[in-house]
Design a protein around this motif. Sequence first.
Motif, PDB file in Angstrom:
ATOM      1  N   LYS A 163       0.827  -1.204   0.000  1.00 35.69           N
ATOM      2  CA  LYS A 163       0.000   0.000   0.000  1.00 35.69           C
ATOM      3  C   LYS A 163       0.862   1.255   0.000  1.00 35.69           C
ATOM      4  O   LYS A 163       1.815   1.384   0.775  1.00 35.69           O
ATOM      5  N   PHE A 164       0.547   2.201  -0.888  1.00 34.31           N
ATOM      6  CA  PHE A 164       1.279   3.456  -1.009  1.00 34.31           C
ATOM      7  C   PHE A 164       0.332   4.605  -0.704  1.00 34.31           C
ATOM      8  O   PHE A 164      -0.703   4.778  -1.355  1.00 34.31           O
ATOM      9  N   GLU A 165       0.673   5.401   0.314  1.00 30.57           N
ATOM     10  CA  GLU A 165      -0.146   6.556   0.679  1.00 30.57           C
ATOM     11  C   GLU A 165       0.768   7.767   0.821  1.00 30.57           C
ATOM     12  O   GLU A 165       1.511   7.902   1.798  1.00 30.57           O
ATOM     13  N   ALA A 166       0.731   8.636  -0.164  1.00 31.35           N
ATOM     14  CA  ALA A 166       1.590   9.822  -0.165  1.00 31.35           C
ATOM     15  C   ALA A 166       1.022  10.888   0.767  1.00 31.35           C
ATOM     16  O   ALA A 166      -0.186  11.150   0.772  1.00 31.35           O
ATOM     17  N   LYS A 167       1.903  11.497   1.554  1.00 33.24           N
ATOM     18  CA  LYS A 167       1.530  12.591   2.447  1.00 33.24           C
ATOM     19  C   LYS A 167       2.613  13.660   2.378  1.00 33.24           C
ATOM     20  O   LYS A 167       3.759  13.386   2.024  1.00 33.24           O
TER      21      LYS A 167
END
Length: 450
Positions: A314-318
């Motif tokens: 899972k990739f979640e950019a912040k």
Amino acid sequence: MKFFRSLLVKYMLIIFLAISIVQLSYFAIAAFMFGIGKTDFSSEVLMESEVEEKWHAEAKSIKDVKEGTISGHFESWEKQYPKASMFWVGKDGTLLTTLNVTKQLPSEWTPAYTAKFIKERYGGDPFTVIAFLGENESNGFIVFEIPREVFNPPLKNVYEQYGHLLIVGVIAIILFFIIVSFLFFRGIRKRLLHLQEAMEIRDVDGLPIETKVKKKDEIGQLEQSFNRMVCELRESKDREQKEEQLRRELIANLSHDLRTPLTKIRAQSYSISKEALSEDGKQAIKAMETSIVSVDALIENLMSYTLLMASKYKFEAKEINVIRFVREQMTTWYSVFEKEGFEIDIEIHPFEKNEWQVDPIWLGRILDNLFQNILRHANSGKYIGVETESTEHYDAFIIKDHGNGMKNESNAKGAGIGLSIVDIMVKSMDLEWDIESSESGTKITIKHYK
């Protein structure tokens, strides 16, 4: 039937059609000439000689020399030669009887004019025959004139009259053949370009698209073979994807299953270490714990790499403050490097813009892998440096060590899965990285372009 659908047969039919049209044109021209020709195909000298001999013979055979007889003689010749003109000059030089004479002739013929007339007509056009009447030259003479074109072969007459039409017809036939050939080969070229376009265009699965088969000639067979190839490639790719998926699931499951007994081994080694052991036993337990940690890290990397390749990580950019984040990561690792006796050199300065759009878990995993590599492969150098760099185009973190370099062998050398994970994660977050490695150490730069 397959042979008659071929392009070779079609083009041979075009050539046969062109030759047939040319031959039919020749026959039509020949028929036209025979239809309009009024003379037979004898030689020019022979025909003129026959006319001349016949004119002399009939003029000599006339016994009753008077105007009615001469007029009847002229009329009979006119029926045979409609284009001829005839006239009679009497013994005293008087112009007596004429037929179809268009040019102005003198009513009185002097010897000088007669000589001039004969000189002008000799070998000229019209063809002229002068004959005396009867057996006696005192009856005067009769003149027969006809255009020399009547003695031409029919082909020459037709060419003179209809030559431009013949040339236009030949040009039309040639142009017809050129146009038909052009259309034929243009159709072939268009179909080949369409097939080329189908080869170059990629479908959503990355494979060429199938082309529509319209004809069953050689190009149609090529299109069918191309479509079969595309179908086989698609089936092969589907099989490969299924096998790859099974392989990744197997590796992921195996990695998970291996960690359970590894945890038990770690617990048992810890229990053994609490017992009274000799110095050699303690060293053996310590080496075993180190190996367990290495195996655990390798299994973790293998599972992470498999999940990344399967797009299940899972990739979640912040938007995070990377300066603070890297400092926190170094705080976590500081005691580890200090315990191993490393010289730690940290020079982290703020950027003009400290916020990066990244996944903090992924960025943490990148730093963990790089620090773990330094512990495993550059332990001999006992040095780690972390610093920042800012240029006109990018901001960057630089991680350095004084190990033997990546090209040299290491006691803990693995398959490079850790760096592969770093590469995938860095590129997925729109970052770039460079590696400079030599015998004096390795320098890794993680760049964020402005």
